[in-house]
Design an enzyme around this catalytic site. Structure first.
Site, PDB file in Angstrom:
ATOM      1  N   THR A 186      -0.821   5.191   3.763  1.00  0.00           N
ATOM      2  CA  THR A 186      -2.096   5.625   4.409  1.00  0.00           C
ATOM      3  C   THR A 186      -2.158   7.278   4.210  1.00  0.00           C
ATOM      4  OG1 THR A 186      -2.108   3.938   5.929  1.00  0.00           O
ATOM      5  CG2 THR A 186      -3.321   6.077   6.481  1.00  0.00           C
ATOM      6  N   ASN A 395       9.243   0.393  -4.270  1.00  0.00           N
ATOM      7  CA  ASN A 395       8.184  -0.523  -3.609  1.00  0.00           C
ATOM      8  C   ASN A 395       8.462  -1.746  -3.765  1.00  0.00           C
ATOM      9  OD1 ASN A 395       5.865   1.057  -2.674  1.00  0.00           O
ATOM     10  ND2 ASN A 395       6.592   2.160  -4.701  1.00  0.00           N
TER      11      ASN A 395
END
Lengths: 400, 400
Positions: A186, A395
């Protein structure tokens, strides 16, 4: 940042309350104005939004915002009705702490998706934060740290101007997309100014600034559920922006602060080995230009060419080709780090080893000229990073 | 493929002529029909197209195509006017070899971008290929190999039906997106049938088949400059498709052949460790459903979650959210490999270790149900692969 000039009338705090497991890391931040602010927000385009976005959208634009509360470590997204109640309760607790109406408090959350907030810790944290509020640069840095998820450094930018003896200031703090986490990356920013502007002016200024900054960067194209940029103007400098020149001056300061912050996000994109600047000239429409830049920035084959210091112009040109923007290939030229590699639709002979060695220095500049008139505001500049095996490792680590 | 039934009236060849440096690898292929074919093509949506696409677009649809010539190792793209002349010359040489008009020969090229074709080798190769044309499965396999760039296996699929004692057949060969190369990963396919259909029927059949197959796969979202799917119908079985049932039967065979080939492309995506099937149900519009599936398939954070066997549903749900398709989050449910992880907009408790271990077997099935009516033709199925450090390594190796 010892000589950072900060806007008058704002106080900051960043504390650890226990959303994050590491007790050394702040996870709750407050930004408080001593008087009501004109406040506007630009929010994620994702149709799936976090609870704080639902709350803030309903409360902005506003002429009376007093505070922003932010927690990191938990995004309060995909948490249903209880999530919205939790977000509202955060604002109610801050409202009591700073003696405001709860509708005048905004809220942001960033971190893991799909978990309810630990409200006991949050409540405790708001109490702690209220106790340490101050207008110092150190407090602002703690507040910037309290927003961080996987960022490796706090991100603060500031601009001041002397308006006939009055110093007016725009300062912003943001957190970015460090891309380690198994969660969304975010992007949150709070931009504050002590110039007096109304919500209508603020809205116009922020929208333009965001287009030229946070909407002109991409790490991996994944739009988060919680992206939020807030602009708060409290007028504490005593100076309103009244003339067109003054409004333009505020617009310029806000844009520069947002661009500084956006660049920090890209420089902090973890796993990245190259900082990439894509310039699009020769197209009359900035949105078209940005669409082409974004397609190149997010193309895995473009990113990996840069990772490998490979001036593989076919990947960049063909990515432009699938961006859905009309252009004439025979008018297109491409320079990589100042060297012309493709001109008017045809390959040119160039020194590949030279270009590759310039790319290997870590900064890559792709300049595409589509041969038409450039927008008077100049070429569109879009920032991105490369795609490395390290990004994939960070990731893909199994952490659920 | 010993018991492969092939369509009547077609011959194949695959030879090495020297576009590729490895003399063991075929790099020039011919597909020849002994009589005129109805022929249609579906071509790349990229605005930057290779010279062969320019030539073939001008020649299709057609009722008189006799041959397709394909070279690998050089895409003949971004090569200006000389590239178009070279592509036309390839068709002229084949026309002489098979005694056809040059307008009745189609051409495809795949490989590196921005280099002129070595026409001497190509001319020599066409001569060699003509000499070894045959209708055998072995020749078809050599032709399929002659299309390959970084594919690790030749890709052939076939379907036959018994129409009242006459065997009718659809056979296709394709090359895919193995993604090692520094070049585009062009997708080429030639689909042949011995049923007689006209170009209008062929066009309708091929468009539908491609939507449900090659347009429903993605490795990395990079649309090549040269993607081409050709359908040739020569009628050599003696059976035309006349009744609605017969036309439907051809449509079904062509679709199945294309789906088989498309699946092979994904299974051959190099660097990939997971084969991923995304099913979208509960949306009335197939294009909307495909758009959501594509957004998930191409999201780096979705791909890396799969790489890490992480049932991180927040990434999949939020990717759906930024696909630009309207939907109601509170109606959305998600199953990963048969286990419900998200229901009606809220997290559900599930066995994360179990789901992760099922993902680790290498096949991942994401089933998203948006809660509305599913298209009568069934859920949209979209295939993709994961994103691995190996993919990055293969695509970032400096090779220009």
């Amino acid at each position: 940042m010892p000589d950072l000039h900060l806007p008058l009338g704002f106080q900051y705090a960043g504390v650890h309350c226990g959303v994050k497991s590491d007790a050394k890391k702040p996870d709750l931040s407050l930004f408080v104005s001593d008087r009501p602010c004109a406040a506007v927000g630009v929010y994620t385009q994702n149709r799936v939004v976090g609870a704080p976005v639902i709350v803030d959208r309903a409360r902005t634009p506003s002429d009376s915002v007093r505070a922003v509360v932010i927690n990191s470590g938990n995004a309060n997204a995909c948490t249903g009705e209880r999530g919205v109640e939790d977000a509202q309760r955060m604002t109610a607790l801050v409202a009591i702490a700073v003696d405001a109406a709860r509708e005048d408090v905004l809220v942001c959350s960033t971190g893991i998706i799909g978990h309810h907030l630990p409200m006991e810790q949050i409540e405790n944290g708001i109490g702690l934060a209220k106790g340490v509020l101050s207008g110092s640069a150190e407090s602002l840095e703690l507040a910037a740290r309290g927003m961080m998820t996987t960022d490796t450094f706090p991100k603060i930018a500031s601009r001041s101007e002397d308006w006939d003896g009055t110093i007016v200031t725009v300062t912003g703090a943001c957190k970015g997309a460090a891309m380690i986490a198994p969660n969304m990356a975010t992007m949150l920013a709070v931009v504050m100014t002590d110039v007096a502007i109304d919500a209508t002016q603020a809205s116009m200024i922020l929208k333009e600034a965001v287009d030229e900054s946070f909407n002109s960067i991409s790490v991996d194209g994944h739009t988060s559920t919680s992206d939020t940029v807030l602009l708060l103007a409290n007028g504490a400098s005593g100076r309103p922006a009244e003339t067109p020149e003054e409004i333009e001056s505020v617009r310029s300061m806000v844009t520069l602060v947002c661009q500084n912050l956006a660049e920090m996000i890209i420089r902090d994109a973890e796993g990245a080995e190259h900082f990439v600047r894509i310039e699009i000239a020769g197209l009359p429409d900035r949105n078209d230009a940005r669409k082409i830049a974004k397609t190149i920035a997010e193309g895995a084959l473009c990113k990996t060419a840069i990772t490998g210091n490979d001036p593989n112009w076919g990947r960049f040109v063909s990515a432009a080709g699938y961006s859905e923007v009309e252009f004439d290939l025979n008018q297109l030229s491409l320079d990589i780090n100042g060297v012309r590699v493709f001109e008017s639709g045809s390959p040119v002979v160039y020194d590949e080893a030279l270009v590759s060695s310039r790319m290997a220095e870590g900064e890559v500049n792709l300049h595409l000229d589509f041969g038409g008139e450039t927008d008077p505001a100049g070429p569109v500049v879009f920032l991105t990073s490369d795609l490395t095996a390290e990004y994939v490792r960070l990731n893909s680590e199994y952490t659920t």
